[in-house]
Scaffold this motif. Structure first.
Motif: not given
Length: 327
Positions: A102-108, A70-74, A112-117, A159-164
């Motif tokens: 569990r990883a999704t919930r932890q990251i969000k 995130v710090e690098r702008g991703i 919360p602004e990061l898009t988790v796929i 909490g996934a923002d996108i399903i792939a």
């Protein structure tokens, strides 16, 4: 030279400033999707032997890596999970407390602004390594769809923002769209692995995801690398079924397909710069045969030039750092 009968194209290449001002294709950090491999356990950070710089990480070490990205702008990551236990129907894929969930919930919770796929497939979770239900050596299409839809819903609930979905079963977008809608997730988009070839470039990923088939191969559901027109049919089916993004995988050897899909569809196109493409560059760079930074940025630019809007790449974090240096 007076009255020259040729054009002086080099005028637009004369200085770095001129070259920059007329550049047609641009890479941005927000173009990148960064893949992460999450495993059970504690204090786990194991490098994938065939993918230098790519690691299996346990949940307790995941936040630090996400923070750095995130710090690098991703702005987007995609999660691949490796469970402790597998069975013939990949039940850990749709477990509410599965590793991806569990990883999704932890990251969000922390970003919360990061898009988790969420990668939506069964191969990492089945004991046979195939992307669907297997019976007498056959991968059953329709029986697999219900499990894939169930997996997608559990990922959206987490909490996934996108399903792939990456499984390449016929009708998978339709089944997952219906499952998400029925569960109240009408606003969750589907980033379909619409055009996925049965490629030899996936070898390192199968090491990373522990997802090699125990028998047979995936050629009955992934596409023949020799086929171009088949890609049009696959992409059109996913558009008709409700896909919101279209992935072309692999990317580097399929730039023509990326351009074809771009020309035919106005949905966002995602190029998947796969593990074998990553590993080749890493190996050459480690031997001093190429300049890794220059080669990586050139090949990622080629994917944008071919028509990709986004690039799923293991180089995402490094490429973001290089782009930040040049700004």
């Amino acid at each position: 030279m007076e009255n020259a009968e040729f054009r002086r194209h080099r005028r637009l290449r004369r200085t770095a400033g001129i070259r920059s001002s007329v550049r047609e294709t641009h890479l941005r950090t927000e173009d990148f999707i960064y893949p992460l491999f999450v495993v059970e356990g504690k204090n786990v950070k194991n490098e994938v032997a065939s993918m230098p710089g790519v690691y299996h990480r346990s949940l307790d070490l995941l936040n630090g890596e996400v923070d750095e990205a995130v710090e690098r702008g991703i702005q987007s990551i995609i999660l691949f999970g490796l469970p402790d236990e597998k069975d013939d129907v990949g039940s850990c894929a749709y477990d509410t407390n599965g590793i991806v969930q569990r990883a999704t919930r932890q990251i969000k919770a922390s970003h919360p602004e990061l898009t988790v796929i969420a990668d939506t497939c069964l191969c990492q979770f089945t004991d046979h390594g195939h992307c669907g239900v297997v019976e007498d050596g056959n991968i059953l299409n329709d029986e697999s769809l219900a499990l894939l839809a169930k997996t997608a819903v559990s990922q959206a609930e987490a909490g996934a923002d996108i399903i792939a979905p990456s499984n390449m079963m016929d009708g998978f977008v339709s089944a997952i769209r219906a499952g998400l809608d029925q569960a109240g997730y009408e606003d969750i988009p589907i980033m379909s692995y619409a055009v996925k070839y049965a490629s030899a470039f996936y070898g390192p990923f199968r090491d990373a995801a522990n997802s090699s088939p125990k028998s047979g191969d995936r050629k009955t559901y992934q596409m023949d690398p020799a086929n171009r027109r088949e890609a049009f049919r696959e992409a059109q089916s996913d558009v008709d079924e409700g896909a919101d993004f279209l992935i072309v995988k692999p990317a580097l050897s399929y730039l023509d397909i990326i351009r074809d899909i771009r020309d035919r569809h106005d949905l966002p196109i995602v190029a998947y710069n796969v593990s074998g493409e990553y590993a080749m560059v890493k190996a050459a760079a480690q031997n001093g045969w190429i300049d890794e930074k220059e080669v990586v940025l050139e090949k990622l630019t080629s994917m944008k030039r071919a028509g990709a809007d986004m690039i799923l790449t293991y180089f995402a974090k490094d490429a973001a750092a290089w782009l930040n240096e040049s700004n």
